[in-house]
Design a protein around this motif. Sequence first.
Motif, PDB file in Angstrom:
ATOM      1  N   ASN A  34     -57.919  20.666  42.790  1.00 53.47           N
ATOM      2  CA  ASN A  34     -57.222  21.634  43.635  1.00 53.47           C
ATOM      3  C   ASN A  34     -57.164  23.026  43.012  1.00 53.47           C
ATOM      4  O   ASN A  34     -56.885  23.996  43.686  1.00 53.47           O
ATOM      5  N   VAL A  35     -57.394  23.071  41.715  1.00 50.89           N
ATOM      6  CA  VAL A  35     -57.427  24.379  41.057  1.00 50.89           C
ATOM      7  C   VAL A  35     -58.829  24.611  40.519  1.00 50.89           C
ATOM      8  O   VAL A  35     -59.643  23.692  40.464  1.00 50.89           O
ATOM      9  N   SER A  36     -59.094  25.836  40.097  1.00 49.55           N
ATOM     10  CA  SER A  36     -60.451  26.172  39.681  1.00 49.55           C
ATOM     11  C   SER A  36     -60.874  25.367  38.453  1.00 49.55           C
ATOM     12  O   SER A  36     -60.045  24.951  37.647  1.00 49.55           O
ATOM     13  N   THR A  39     -59.776  26.866  35.149  1.00 48.48           N
ATOM     14  CA  THR A  39     -58.452  26.485  34.664  1.00 48.48           C
ATOM     15  C   THR A  39     -58.481  25.125  33.978  1.00 48.48           C
ATOM     16  O   THR A  39     -57.931  24.955  32.889  1.00 48.48           O
ATOM     17  N   LEU A  42     -60.071  25.520  30.636  1.00 50.26           N
ATOM     18  CA  LEU A  42     -59.185  26.170  29.669  1.00 50.26           C
ATOM     19  C   LEU A  42     -58.113  25.201  29.164  1.00 50.26           C
ATOM     20  O   LEU A  42     -57.800  25.171  27.972  1.00 50.26           O
ATOM     21  N   LEU A  43     -57.569  24.400  30.067  1.00 51.78           N
ATOM     22  CA  LEU A  43     -56.543  23.450  29.652  1.00 51.78           C
ATOM     23  C   LEU A  43     -57.139  22.362  28.754  1.00 51.78           C
ATOM     24  O   LEU A  43     -56.491  21.885  27.828  1.00 51.78           O
ATOM     25  N   ILE A  51     -53.920  16.760  31.373  1.00 50.12           N
ATOM     26  CA  ILE A  51     -55.189  17.133  31.993  1.00 50.12           C
ATOM     27  C   ILE A  51     -56.330  16.316  31.391  1.00 50.12           C
ATOM     28  O   ILE A  51     -57.231  15.859  32.106  1.00 50.12           O
TER      29      ILE A  51
END
Lengths: 485, 198
Positions: A34-36, A39, A42-43, A51
């Motif tokens: 749902n997010v790029s 991201t 990076l996480l 994650i």
Amino acid sequence: MLKSERLEYGAFKYDDRIEKAIKEIESNLKSSYNVSKRTIALLLLQEDSEIQEMVRMRESSFSQISEIVKKTKMLFTEPLYYVITVQRQKKVDEIVSKVVYTRRDSKNRLSNWLDKITVQPLTGIPILLLVLYFGLYKFVGQFGAGTLVDFIEGNIFDTYVNPWVDRMVTTYISSEPIQELLAKEYGIITLGLRYALAIILPIVGTFFLMFSIIEDSGYLPRLALLIDRVFKAIGLNGRAVIPMVLGFGCDTMATLVSRTLETRRERILATLLLSLAIPCSAQLGVVLAMLSGNTAALLIWALCVLLVFLLVGFLAARLLPGERPVFYMEVPPLRLPRLGNIIEKTLSRMQWYFLEIVPIFIIASVLIWIGRMTGIFDAIIRLAEPLMVALGLPPETAEAFLFGFFRRDYGAAGLYDMKGSLTWTQLTVASVTLTLFLPCIAQVSVMLKERGLMTTAAILAFIFPFAFLVGYVLNLILNVTGVVW
Amino acid sequence: MSCCHQEKKGGLFKNLLRRNRGDSEASEKQVSKKKMVLVGTPNVGKSVIFNRLTGVYATVSNYPGTTVEVFRGTCRIGEEVFEVVDTPGMYSFMTITEEERVTRRLLFSEKPDIILHVVDAKNLERMLPMTLQLIEAGLPVMLVVNMMDEAQQIGREIDIAKLEQLLGIPVVGTAAAINKGMDLLKKRVVQYVKKRAA
């Protein structure tokens, strides 16, 4: 608009080594999120456990991704989390420097000064003592629990309500058990409602008013900073001040808020300390009222509870495994509280509190009535009497402790009721024991919900004997040293 | 301009005890409702803005970490109906506390139509990193620079238009506690959602 200045989606770049790793990880992320993917990448680089877990479940190439993270980590001496944060902050500082203009202002200096003196131990502790003395002792303890309670109880209930209710009941109701249910010594109206309206209402009202003012002024976070060091020694950090201070309002709510603490270990510690050594507003108020006639008794009580708090916290912190978290907290500015907000908040809290306690007080009255009619009440009290005697208390105090099971403040109010017939030593011992004694039903139910059955059972199994042990030892000390009134 | 009504009834305590219940309630609501999520660090006024938008009373205090639950309410702006979600405070996408995790999960799992990142005008440098993270994540974010009045009092002026330019997302300045900028905020929210739908 300068197009080059603008930060399009994804246009903000970290340094090349990070960007390269992001690209590589992105190309390994096949499922959709749902997010790029940027991201997620990076996480992953920052090794966020949640994650990692999610990606491990979804991607077959998780081991390749781990490789990339490992390789990238080797490129830096600092942890990647730090590197990424610093680079992002640099970008932010650049933006802020372009949009924020600061004027010099004298008001600024005043609040800076206030800021400093509330946080520094040398000036902060005297200020804390002043707040406690005037806010709690003078306003809640003496005005609320003293003047107001005396007025409502003495002038309204004892003079008008109770005699009137007793008269009405004896005139119109012939059945003696029903008479006792409604009136006389333990009746719903003469005991339950009297405790709720005459003793608890003024105390809780003044407390919530004071608490709202302190809360809205922004003083509490400064308090958190101030006592962070003390809390560290007992395995908590300044953040735990939030639930602890809220506990002085209502331990039930505070137990719920302990969820904001970082580690499970801290949450258990906070729950334990809340149920043991933090009296709630009503209990605190009643104790203050009871002991305020004798400064030495009040000091002994405060010292005992504080010692227990620190000692148990210290020992429990040693016993419970787990890492100690670091403390970071946003400190809001000191503000002049708005009268409207204060009143709204105080009223909403009082309303909540009242809807909560009145039914319980009534139920407690009914249960006590049933207990008395069936003889169970007397049996329990007889059972508890040796305990009371061991504490040097008259057997009747068992009643107050029994009430305390229903609610902390109910027990304290019961004790307040027999104030006249007890010596100062007895009052002090009883107050300390009752403060440490079991949390109320509502708090236990929240503890069960938040911490689970095992933890709650363990905490309660510790508190019950411990409270009496402390009371017993205190009584011994007071008697041996001859500090008896 | 707006007409709001309450979705949650019952006392504060009841709400507090109804842990995570709100999450399951959300999905069954009608499709036409747009979803608006409020995020930001503790104590920047998310709950005040939530109250102003929905008329539901969430406890507000000058004390970080008062919201420990996800609160949901409804707000009507013009023809649009929004489900408004107030989240516990969150400092960064790298989460530390359970509360922050709740918020992140919510952002990652629910598909909001608009995210209002509420920040404290006095502390922009501490708060913008999360704005960058939200932009990075490709989420539909609008920045709400709250407490403009307090920033002004300490001598800070913020060029909202310039900030909007630099970030490339809509930015609105508000002082929610004294009800300033709320109409503009609502207007921009509707504009944003309409533009996004088109």
